[in-house]
Scaffold this active site. Sequence first.
Site, mmCIF file in Angstrom:
data_model
loop_
_atom_site.group_PDB
_atom_site.id
_atom_site.type_symbol
_atom_site.label_atom_id
_atom_site.label_comp_id
_atom_site.label_asym_id
_atom_site.label_seq_id
_atom_site.Cartn_x
_atom_site.Cartn_y
_atom_site.Cartn_z
ATOM 1 C CD GLU A 1 -0.759 -5.606 5.878
ATOM 2 O OE1 GLU A 1 -0.581 -6.227 4.811
ATOM 3 O OE2 GLU A 1 -0.937 -4.376 5.940
ATOM 4 C CB CYS B 1 -0.988 -0.039 1.163
ATOM 5 S SG CYS B 1 -2.415 1.031 0.920
ATOM 6 C CG HIS C 1 -3.469 -3.590 3.453
ATOM 7 N ND1 HIS C 1 -2.392 -2.988 4.061
ATOM 8 C CD2 HIS C 1 -4.165 -2.600 2.854
ATOM 9 C CE1 HIS C 1 -2.433 -1.680 3.842
ATOM 10 N NE2 HIS C 1 -3.502 -1.425 3.113
#
Lengths: 224, 79
Positions: free
Chosen positions: A199, A87, A197
Amino acid sequence: MKAAVILLPGLNRDRDMIAALTKISGTAPQTIWQTETSIPSDIDLVVIPGGFSYGDYLRCGAIAARMPVMQAVIERAKAGTRIMGVCNGFQILLEMGLLPGALMRNAHLNFVCKEVELEVTNAGTAFSNRYEKGQVIRCPVAHHDGNYFADGETLARLEGEERVVFRYANGGNPNGSVNDIAGIVNEGGNVLGMMPHPENLIEPAHGGDHGRGIFESALDLALA
Amino acid sequence: MKARVTVTLKNGVLDPQGKAIESALGTLGFDGVGSVRQGKVFDIELDHEDRAKAQTDLTAMCEQLLANTVIENYTIEIQ
């Protein structure tokens, strides 16, 4: 493998990234503040997390890309260390010139925060080898400036060298990115930039673990 | 000495914000607007009067930070 996370004012996904790396590798990553001028050579993976470094002033990632630590990131990238930007981290890698192209305002001008589907278009990279080519995975996105742009010559080179690793799948391009590009690697294959994302989708509590393979690949974990 | 740097998107690069403004001008009833491109202006004060040095420094500022030359052009006016 040892991981490190770069910290900058304005980032807000650093804790998510640290938690994911800790959970997956079993060891907390080292954190490196923006004013540091070197990155230890025993670090195998450097991650620039997401957020809004410097409040997105000037252009997303532009000011962060000129901070002292980024010269050290460039040196580590040249030495073959794996570098991953997610990002805002992707925006920073582009502003640094480690990856080609630019990320512009989303084509529909809206901030987008939702889950998308990604096609793994190259499963042969250091960041995607836990997946199969053509596999479609789910991944959250949250950004305002994720509209990937590169000129025709650069795009042809990226496509020809199979450097597009992730593509928005099934017509779900959330930002207008050219060729539905969601993530690319550099020429050497050791630098990955991606808007989604991973994560935030690594365990059942997140509603799935499709993002886990990216970290397992990047950390070169022994296959279970 | 004062200088003004203007940064605009290159021709051929889609400008979603410019397009939105263009559409809004139409909504407000302004007809005859062909197209709108938006950009940024930086007014920079320099504490010397050396025009040649100013030109060199401002060009370097644009190349290194003020413009992303992948997608943007810049112009420099020294007053």
